[in-house]
Design a protein around this motif. Structure first.
Motif, mmCIF file in Angstrom:
data_model
loop_
_atom_site.group_PDB
_atom_site.id
_atom_site.type_symbol
_atom_site.label_atom_id
_atom_site.label_comp_id
_atom_site.label_asym_id
_atom_site.label_seq_id
_atom_site.Cartn_x
_atom_site.Cartn_y
_atom_site.Cartn_z
ATOM 1 N N GLN A 184 14.747 19.033 17.299
ATOM 2 C CA GLN A 184 13.511 19.352 17.321
ATOM 3 C C GLN A 184 13.686 21.065 16.433
ATOM 4 O O GLN A 184 12.544 20.829 15.818
ATOM 5 N N GLN A 185 14.324 21.644 15.589
ATOM 6 C CA GLN A 185 14.201 22.712 14.762
ATOM 7 C C GLN A 185 14.218 22.122 13.663
ATOM 8 O O GLN A 185 12.821 22.855 13.264
ATOM 9 N N ARG A 190 12.809 23.918 10.012
ATOM 10 C CA ARG A 190 13.702 24.809 9.799
ATOM 11 C C ARG A 190 14.763 24.118 9.003
ATOM 12 O O ARG A 190 15.069 23.004 9.535
#
Length: 229
Positions: A184-185, A190
């Motif tokens: 998800q990051q 990110r």
């Protein structure tokens, strides 16, 4: 010139080896284009042109674009299982190490550019094509959760877990911590866990934190965890 050579190679009725190569070429091309352009913006005509094959060659194997996309998803899920599933011998001799190594291998796989590109396609277009998202769940997420649960069950049978541990729920939580969070990051843009060392470090810490709660006698990450299959 390369496209012409490829078309000549696959012209006529292919033998079994050429047919397998052609299947792989179509899936590889479709995977790349679906990931780069999205599902709606990618046509069978484009895939055929980039692969250097006839459109009917694709339709003989996949009757529709939806069918082709589902095959891409199913093959991605199968490739995860082939790469990450530990041997029966490893599971029998050291189920905790087998579980750790599987999580580490899956972490690399879910953070691969190919997986991330297709994941972005699901997120961007899932609301328009819910059946495709359901297909991804059935052929990627569900099998990986089942694999995690199977390995955690082996850990439990070895007497290493605390009593009363719900294996299905616990395996889902473990997969979310070790795999879902990093995935998800990265999807959110990110720049994390870019190197093997970063991923080793993350999984070591996540593993210790999680296992402290469920193991009857907490232990550090299994020995030899840097030794990939």
């Amino acid at each position: 010139m390369a496209d012409q050579d490829r078309k000549r190679k696959f012209s006529g009725r292919p033998d079994s080896r050429m047919s397998e190569e052609l299947d792989a070429l179509i899936l590889k091309t479709a995977t790349r284009l679906f990931g780069e352009q999205g599902y709606a913006a990618t046509s069978v005509e484009q895939i055929a042109a980039v692969a250097g094959v006839g459109k009917q060659t694709i339709y003989r194997r996949h009757p529709s674009k939806e069918s082709l996309f589902k095959t891409v998803i199913a093959e991605l899920g199968n490739s995860f299982l082939r790469a990450a599933s530990p041997s029966a011998e490893m599971v029998s001799s050291d189920p905790l190490q087998a579980l750790y190594k599987t999580m580490r291998m899956l972490l690399d796989l879910i953070l691969s550019p190919e997986t991330l590109s297709l994941s972005r396609t699901f997120i961007a277009e899932g609301w328009r094509f819910p059946d495709l998202v359901n297909h991804a769940g059935a052929h990627i997420f569900d099998p990986l959760e089942k694999l995690t649960c199977t390995l955690l069950t082996a850990v439990s049978r070895a007497g290493l877990l605390k009593a009363g541990c719900d294996l299905e729920e616990t395996s889902q939580m473990l997969a979310t911590l070790c795999l879902g969070g990093p995935h998800q990051q990265v999807l959110f843009g990110r720049r994390v866990l870019l190197t093997a060392q970063d991923r080793d470090h993350y999984l070591d810490h996540a593993w210790r934190a999680f296992m402290t709660g469920i193991l009857a006698t907490p232990v550090p990450p299994p020995s030899g965890n840097r030794d990939r299959r």
